[in-house]
Every structure is written in C-alpha cells, then in structure tokens.
Design a protein around this motif. Structure first.
Motif, PDB file in Angstrom:
ATOM      1  N   VAL A  82       0.845  -1.204   0.000  1.00  0.00           N
ATOM      2  CA  VAL A  82       0.000   0.000   0.000  1.00  0.00           C
ATOM      3  C   VAL A  82       0.875   1.246   0.000  1.00  0.00           C
ATOM      4  N   ARG A  83       1.896   1.233   0.853  1.00  0.00           N
ATOM      5  CA  ARG A  83       2.776   2.407   0.944  1.00  0.00           C
ATOM      6  C   ARG A  83       3.536   2.614  -0.363  1.00  0.00           C
ATOM      7  N   ASP A  84       3.931   1.522  -1.015  1.00  0.00           N
ATOM      8  CA  ASP A  84       4.647   1.637  -2.301  1.00  0.00           C
ATOM      9  C   ASP A  84       3.800   2.336  -3.362  1.00  0.00           C
ATOM     10  N   GLU A  85       2.468   2.214  -3.206  1.00  0.00           N
ATOM     11  CA  GLU A  85       1.564   2.889  -4.162  1.00  0.00           C
ATOM     12  C   GLU A  85       1.237   4.309  -3.714  1.00  0.00           C
ATOM     13  N   GLY A  86       1.841   4.737  -2.596  1.00  0.00           N
ATOM     14  CA  GLY A  86       1.593   6.098  -2.112  1.00  0.00           C
ATOM     15  C   GLY A  86       0.492   6.191  -1.080  1.00  0.00           C
ATOM     16  N   GLY A  87      -0.027   5.045  -0.631  1.00  0.00           N
ATOM     17  CA  GLY A  87      -1.091   5.052   0.372  1.00  0.00           C
ATOM     18  C   GLY A  87      -0.530   5.021   1.793  1.00  0.00           C
ATOM     19  N   GLU A  88      -1.448   5.127   2.760  1.00  0.00           N
ATOM     20  CA  GLU A  88      -1.052   5.057   4.170  1.00  0.00           C
ATOM     21  C   GLU A  88      -1.614   3.774   4.759  1.00  0.00           C
ATOM     22  N   CYS A  89      -0.743   3.018   5.421  1.00  0.00           N
ATOM     23  CA  CYS A  89      -1.190   1.728   5.974  1.00  0.00           C
ATOM     24  C   CYS A  89      -0.274   1.319   7.111  1.00  0.00           C
ATOM     25  N   ILE A  90      -0.872   0.898   8.227  1.00  0.00           N
ATOM     26  CA  ILE A  90      -0.061   0.249   9.261  1.00  0.00           C
ATOM     27  C   ILE A  90      -0.501  -1.202   9.392  1.00  0.00           C
ATOM     28  N   ALA A  91       0.463  -2.052   9.736  1.00  0.00           N
ATOM     29  CA  ALA A  91       0.169  -3.466   9.957  1.00  0.00           C
ATOM     30  C   ALA A  91      -0.046  -3.682  11.450  1.00  0.00           C
ATOM     31  N   VAL A  92      -1.132  -4.368  11.793  1.00  0.00           N
ATOM     32  CA  VAL A  92      -1.412  -4.686  13.194  1.00  0.00           C
ATOM     33  C   VAL A  92      -1.642  -6.205  13.288  1.00  0.00           C
ATOM     34  N   PRO A  93      -0.532  -6.948  13.398  1.00  0.00           N
ATOM     35  CA  PRO A  93      -0.657  -8.406  13.407  1.00  0.00           C
ATOM     36  C   PRO A  93      -1.463  -8.883  14.608  1.00  0.00           C
ATOM     37  N   GLY A  94      -2.169  -9.980  14.439  1.00  0.00           N
ATOM     38  CA  GLY A  94      -2.917 -10.548  15.561  1.00  0.00           C
ATOM     39  C   GLY A  94      -3.981 -11.492  15.066  1.00  0.00           C
ATOM     40  N   ASP A  95      -4.446 -12.311  16.001  1.00  0.00           N
ATOM     41  CA  ASP A  95      -5.462 -13.328  15.704  1.00  0.00           C
ATOM     42  C   ASP A  95      -6.829 -12.749  16.084  1.00  0.00           C
ATOM     43  N   VAL A  96      -7.744 -12.697  15.139  1.00  0.00           N
ATOM     44  CA  VAL A  96      -9.055 -12.086  15.427  1.00  0.00           C
ATOM     45  C   VAL A  96      -9.864 -12.875  16.460  1.00  0.00           C
ATOM     46  N   SER A  97      -9.459 -14.108  16.718  1.00  0.00           N
ATOM     47  CA  SER A  97     -10.203 -14.886  17.718  1.00  0.00           C
ATOM     48  C   SER A  97      -9.656 -14.690  19.128  1.00  0.00           C
ATOM     49  N   VAL A  98      -8.663 -13.811  19.275  1.00  0.00           N
ATOM     50  CA  VAL A  98      -8.051 -13.545  20.582  1.00  0.00           C
ATOM     51  C   VAL A  98      -8.347 -12.090  20.973  1.00  0.00           C
ATOM     52  N   ALA A  99      -9.118 -11.929  22.042  1.00  0.00           N
ATOM     53  CA  ALA A  99      -9.602 -10.594  22.418  1.00  0.00           C
ATOM     54  C   ALA A  99      -8.458  -9.590  22.584  1.00  0.00           C
ATOM     55  N   ALA A 100      -7.389  -9.999  23.263  1.00  0.00           N
ATOM     56  CA  ALA A 100      -6.295  -9.057  23.530  1.00  0.00           C
ATOM     57  C   ALA A 100      -5.643  -8.591  22.229  1.00  0.00           C
ATOM     58  N   ASP A 101      -5.548  -9.488  21.251  1.00  0.00           N
ATOM     59  CA  ASP A 101      -4.962  -9.112  19.950  1.00  0.00           C
ATOM     60  C   ASP A 101      -5.833  -8.066  19.259  1.00  0.00           C
ATOM     61  N   VAL A 102      -7.143  -8.291  19.307  1.00  0.00           N
ATOM     62  CA  VAL A 102      -8.060  -7.377  18.616  1.00  0.00           C
ATOM     63  C   VAL A 102      -8.053  -6.011  19.311  1.00  0.00           C
ATOM     64  N   GLU A 103      -8.093  -6.037  20.631  1.00  0.00           N
ATOM     65  CA  GLU A 103      -8.086  -4.774  21.386  1.00  0.00           C
ATOM     66  C   GLU A 103      -6.833  -3.960  21.039  1.00  0.00           C
ATOM     67  N   ARG A 104      -5.692  -4.646  21.009  1.00  0.00           N
ATOM     68  CA  ARG A 104      -4.419  -3.981  20.705  1.00  0.00           C
ATOM     69  C   ARG A 104      -4.435  -3.416  19.272  1.00  0.00           C
ATOM     70  N   ALA A 105      -4.996  -4.177  18.352  1.00  0.00           N
ATOM     71  CA  ALA A 105      -5.005  -3.754  16.942  1.00  0.00           C
ATOM     72  C   ALA A 105      -5.865  -2.504  16.747  1.00  0.00           C
ATOM     73  N   ILE A 106      -7.036  -2.503  17.363  1.00  0.00           N
ATOM     74  CA  ILE A 106      -7.925  -1.332  17.230  1.00  0.00           C
ATOM     75  C   ILE A 106      -7.267  -0.106  17.864  1.00  0.00           C
ATOM     76  N   GLN A 107      -6.679  -0.330  19.039  1.00  0.00           N
ATOM     77  CA  GLN A 107      -6.005   0.767  19.740  1.00  0.00           C
ATOM     78  C   GLN A 107      -4.874   1.351  18.883  1.00  0.00           C
ATOM     79  N   ALA A 108      -4.096   0.455  18.278  1.00  0.00           N
ATOM     80  CA  ALA A 108      -2.975   0.908  17.439  1.00  0.00           C
ATOM     81  C   ALA A 108      -3.491   1.706  16.240  1.00  0.00           C
ATOM     82  N   GLY A 109      -4.610   1.279  15.684  1.00  0.00           N
ATOM     83  CA  GLY A 109      -5.189   1.990  14.543  1.00  0.00           C
ATOM     84  C   GLY A 109      -5.637   3.385  14.915  1.00  0.00           C
ATOM     85  N   GLU A 110      -6.331   3.475  16.053  1.00  0.00           N
ATOM     86  CA  GLU A 110      -6.798   4.806  16.495  1.00  0.00           C
ATOM     87  C   GLU A 110      -5.622   5.720  16.833  1.00  0.00           C
ATOM     88  N   GLU A 111      -4.586   5.126  17.452  1.00  0.00           N
ATOM     89  CA  GLU A 111      -3.415   5.939  17.793  1.00  0.00           C
ATOM     90  C   GLU A 111      -2.725   6.460  16.538  1.00  0.00           C
TER      91      GLU A 111
END
Ligand SMILES: NC(=O)c1ccc[n+]([C@@H]2O[C@H](COP(=O)([O-])OP(=O)(O)OC[C@H]3O[C@@H](n4cnc5c(N)ncnc54)[C@H](O)[C@@H]3O)[C@@H](O)[C@H]2O)c1
Length: 254
Positions: free
Chosen positions: A49-78
């Motif tokens: 995405v960035r190579d095409e000039g877009g903005e993107c962050i990667a937030v690795p994690g398993d969607v079936s694990v609550a702590a991973d999802v919470e961290r990913a959403i938080q990282a996105g908002e930050e």
C-alpha cells in the motif's frame, strides 16, 4: 476518491481478498489498519500500500483472541486518530470440515472461533471506535454457502457464515440509531488461496464452474468493489443488507 478521509480496519489483510481490499480502499483515499495473524504477510501488504503512495499500518494478531483485537484497534486509532470502517474479512475453511456426520469438534470450534467470534470481537472493540468517530460502517464477509444447501458439505463453515448474517442483522438494528451501519457481503467462489486446493482438482473445479451463469470464478476485485460501496458514504441508507456477489450461482436452478 470514494473513501477519502476514511480509516478502514481490515482483517485477514495478509492475502486474498483482504490484501486486495487494503490496496483498493487505499486507492480510493482510505488510510488502512491492516490485520492478519500472519505478521510477515500483513507487513508485506502494508508495504505494498505504501509503495503505491497510500497510508497503511500493519497490526498483526489473531481475530479470535480478544487481547490481539483490542491492541489492533487501539494501534489503529493511535496511528490515524479514528476508525470509520470495520471490514471483517478474516475467515477460514479448513480441511476436515465436512458433514456433521464426520464432525470433528476441534475443527468446528476453530471455524466458529475465527469466522464468528472473530467478528464479534472486532465489533466489541471496533464499534466503540466507530462511535467515537461519530459513526461508521461495518462490512462482514459471509458467503453464498450461507444461502443454499450443498451436497459437498462443509457444515462448520456453512453454519459459521449463517451466523455472520444473523449477527449482521443484530448489529444493524443495535447501532443504526447511532449512525453505525452493518452490512454483509456474500461472495460466490472467488479465486484466492482459500480455494486453491479445492479448485486444483479438475472435477471439483468443473462442478462449480458449471453452476456459475457468468461462466467464470470471481476475482478478489469483484468483492472489494462491493466493499468500497458499503464502506463509502454512497451507502449511508443501506443497513442490514446482504450483498450477494456470486456471478449468479446462488439463484441458478438448472
Ligand atoms: N475465496 C472464496 O471463494 C470465498 C467465498 C466466500 C466467502 N469467502 C470469505 O472471504 C473471506 C476472505 O477469504 P479469502 O478467500 O481471501 O481467504 P484467504 O485464505 O486467501 O485469506 C484469508 C486471510 O485471513 C487470514 N486469517 C485467517 N485466520 C485469521 C485469524 N484468526 N486472524 C487474523 N487473520 C486470519 C489469513 O492469514 C489470510 O491472509 C473469508 O471470510 C472467507 O470465508 C471466501
């Protein structure tokens, strides 16, 4: 640009339709929070995405694990200050999922954990983010198999996608009054890694292709175009809908 000023949280963005969604949403102006449990793959998507000039962050994690999802959403908002779109795309269709007569409890459980609980967790942490943003759009990826029976059953997968549709209705009614819409997309058979193995068998491939009036399998883009519409402000009065994008396979009698 149809998604200008939007921030989209996309699960399963390390490959297949999720990666395509990250790329195509970014081309429409969205900033992307890309999740996948395959960390290298999702970092690669972010770089594409960035190579095409877009903005993107990667937030690795398993969607079936609550702590991973919470961290990913938080990282996105930050990173971007808000999240407007939850594109709940991550899903699995494992070997060993066949008829209920051969049900393997661990396979059933994993399918439900990823395909259903994963979306529920993304909403648990993601809907409050949409509300903080003043509203937003949830797009849940279901499947045409939720709508028709199949003589080659994958019963856990089928049941999980039926649950995705039911959950979508509940979300649409609960959060519509707060300007958060929820819709589903039900793709037909799409050429992605998910179907690679199945379609490598010429008989299985022909069996399915014969049923598709448009005479071809779907491409990831076919689904993402529908996703762009549901994520965008073009669909602000579309709520609780299931958009079937399947080349006509579901309505084919003969
Ligand atoms: N390909 C099809 O024919 C088809 C048809 C109907 C519906 N779907 C649905 O579309 C969605 C995307 O499918 P696809 O074909 O792109 O599949 P894919 O296997 O190509 O990609 C799915 C991505 O999700 C990721 N993922 C799997 N489990 C995860 C987890 N627990 N947490 C985070 N990420 C996870 C994988 O690593 C992968 O990158 C799925 O929900 C699938 O069920 C696919």
């Amino acid at each position: 640009m149809r998604l200008k000023n939007k921030v989209a949280f996309i699960t399963g963005a390390g490959g297949g339709m999720g990666r395509m969604a990250a790329l195509m949403f970014a081309r429409e102006g969205a900033r992307i929070v890309a999740n996948d449990y395959r960390a290298d793959a999702v970092e690669e998507t972010a770089q594409m995405v960035r190579d095409e000039g877009g903005e993107c962050i990667a937030v690795p994690g398993d969607v079936s694990v609550a702590a991973d999802v919470e961290r990913a959403i938080q990282a996105g908002e930050e990173a971007f200050g808000l999240i407007n779109v939850l594109y709940n795309n991550a899903g699995i269709m494992p070997d060993g999922d066949e008829s209920v007569l051969d049900l393997k409890e661990e396979v059933w459980q994993r399918v439900m954990d990823v395909n259903v609980k994963g979306i529920a967790l993304c909403c648990q942490y993601g809907v409050p983010a949409l509300l903080r943003a003043g509203g937003g759009s949830i797009v849940n990826i279901a499947s045409f198999v939720a709508l028709v029976g199949c003589t080659v059953p994958q019963d856990a997968y089928t049941a999980s996608k039926g649950a995705v549709l039911a959950l979508t209705h509940s979300l649409a009614v609960q959060f519509g009054p707060q300007n958060v819409r929820a819709n589903a997309i039900s793709p037909g058979p799409i050429l992605t890694p998910l179907l690679d193995q199945l379609l490598s068998d010429p008989d299985k491939r022909a069996l399915r292709l014969n049923r598709i009036p448009m005479g071809r399998f779907g491409k990831a883009e076919d689904i993402v175009y529908a996703g762009i519409y549901l994520a965008s402000d073009e669909s602000t009065w579309v709520n609780g809908h299931n958009l079937v994008v399947d080349g006509g396979i579901t309505i084919n009698y003969f």
